[in-house]
Design an enzyme around this catalytic site. Sequence first.
Site, PDB file in Angstrom:
ATOM      1  N   SER A  14      31.575  35.124  46.813  1.00  9.63           N
ATOM      2  CA  SER A  14      32.670  35.577  47.927  1.00  9.63           C
ATOM      3  C   SER A  14      33.568  34.377  48.682  1.00  9.63           C
ATOM      4  O   SER A  14      32.818  33.594  48.940  1.00  9.63           O
ATOM      5  CB  SER A  14      31.984  36.555  48.938  1.00  9.63           C
ATOM      6  OG  SER A  14      32.899  36.717  49.710  1.00  9.63           O
ATOM      7  N   LYS A  65      31.141  49.744  48.417  1.00  4.86           N
ATOM      8  CA  LYS A  65      32.416  50.530  49.007  1.00  4.86           C
ATOM      9  C   LYS A  65      32.244  51.888  49.263  1.00  4.86           C
ATOM     10  O   LYS A  65      32.657  52.495  50.216  1.00  4.86           O
ATOM     11  CB  LYS A  65      33.540  50.068  48.203  1.00  4.86           C
ATOM     12  CG  LYS A  65      34.000  48.696  48.416  1.00  4.86           C
ATOM     13  CD  LYS A  65      35.313  48.429  47.697  1.00  4.86           C
ATOM     14  CE  LYS A  65      35.514  46.855  47.635  1.00  4.86           C
ATOM     15  NZ  LYS A  65      36.965  46.577  47.306  1.00  4.86           N
ATOM     16  N   GLY A 129      37.224  52.080  40.721  1.00  5.48           N
ATOM     17  CA  GLY A 129      37.508  52.092  42.248  1.00  5.48           C
ATOM     18  C   GLY A 129      38.618  51.013  42.921  1.00  5.48           C
ATOM     19  O   GLY A 129      39.491  51.485  43.575  1.00  5.48           O
ATOM     20  N   ALA A 130      38.815  49.962  41.941  1.00  8.26           N
ATOM     21  CA  ALA A 130      40.031  49.190  42.293  1.00  8.26           C
ATOM     22  C   ALA A 130      41.229  49.790  42.195  1.00  8.26           C
ATOM     23  O   ALA A 130      42.331  49.589  42.942  1.00  8.26           O
ATOM     24  CB  ALA A 130      40.037  47.902  41.318  1.00  8.26           C
ATOM     25  N   LYS A 155      38.838  59.489  33.107  1.00  8.52           N
ATOM     26  CA  LYS A 155      38.909  58.776  34.496  1.00  8.52           C
ATOM     27  C   LYS A 155      40.172  58.890  35.135  1.00  8.52           C
ATOM     28  O   LYS A 155      40.160  58.946  36.248  1.00  8.52           O
ATOM     29  CB  LYS A 155      38.286  57.522  34.407  1.00  8.52           C
ATOM     30  CG  LYS A 155      36.695  57.371  34.029  1.00  8.52           C
ATOM     31  CD  LYS A 155      36.343  56.261  34.158  1.00  8.52           C
ATOM     32  CE  LYS A 155      34.970  55.759  33.436  1.00  8.52           C
ATOM     33  NZ  LYS A 155      34.888  54.497  33.415  1.00  8.52           N
ATOM     34  N   MET A 212      44.959  42.292  39.095  1.00  3.67           N
ATOM     35  CA  MET A 212      44.334  42.116  40.413  1.00  3.67           C
ATOM     36  C   MET A 212      42.941  41.276  40.537  1.00  3.67           C
ATOM     37  O   MET A 212      42.370  40.760  41.447  1.00  3.67           O
ATOM     38  CB  MET A 212      43.715  43.755  40.608  1.00  3.67           C
ATOM     39  CG  MET A 212      44.745  44.824  40.942  1.00  3.67           C
ATOM     40  SD  MET A 212      43.774  46.054  41.995  1.00  3.67           S
ATOM     41  CE  MET A 212      44.940  47.366  41.216  1.00  3.67           C
TER      42      MET A 212
END
Length: 271
Positions: A14, A65, A129-130, A155, A212
Amino acid sequence: MDRYAVFGNPIGQSKSPFIHGQFAMQCAQCLQYEAVLAPVDGFADSWQQFVATGGKGGNVTVPFKEQAYQLAEVLSERAEQARAVNTLYFNSDGQLCGDNTDGIGLVSDLKRIGISLQDSTVLLLGAGGACRGVIGPLLDSGIKQLVLANRTVSKAVAIVANFDSRVIPSDVTDIPALNYQLVINGTSSGLTDERPDIAAKHLTACQLAYDMVYGAKPTAFMLWAKANGVPQQADGLGMLLSQAAAAFTIWRGVIPDIEPVMALLKQQFAA
Ligand code: ATR
């Protein structure tokens, strides 16, 4: 000193502790920001422990998340839409609030790059999710149409059901022939050096190919877009910084400048 942390699993990679440390210095905020490796099934316990030892707010990354969304007592509209929370904080009544700054992070970055979203037609690739988290903020910024194309079309169909008629689901192999000014790769394909298998004809009107995912090198999707004549390509580093800046503003009430931190991260990647 006020304590904040990012929760994830894995978490070693991270950039958030570095980013928020830089924001704190830049904005003269006295705070500590750490990385917490929470057990995959133990996010809520890790969070409670952090709060019990003085934690004031948190960022949440993969795979927590949705668990953070369940935990929050008060949700912002954009967190509701995304059904995911990436930013936690307490309101003045002491309630745990969940927000999602991923989508506005993307929109801010597109603005920074100079893309006009008003009345644009957007192709968004992926249905995890993104992608779910960015559709609402893209619609709010005035786009005319968004085609959500995924390898597994069911989806995309399920996500589109939550939005208005501007959003259309599609199979990646059967994308409607529209003039897409912006093509966004929201799949995780870049992590394995792959790209979604779409036809190059969808890039004809494209001004920017945005991935992304971010890393030291351009992704396979960015390279493919460049080879097919798209004038601009960008990875998700600016989105990462912009979602972090939005979280920092929620916690501290000040707006950090992402540019100097982006320059430092690019130097780190180049080293
Ligand atoms: P995230 O929460 O990061 O979005 P996810 O929920 O695992 O992650 O979703 C990953 C997305 O990337 C999915 O849309 C996936 O497509 P499928 O739903 O068909 O699995 C997509 N994806 C991953 N690798 C891909 C590839 N090589 N080509 C095309 N799509 C890919």
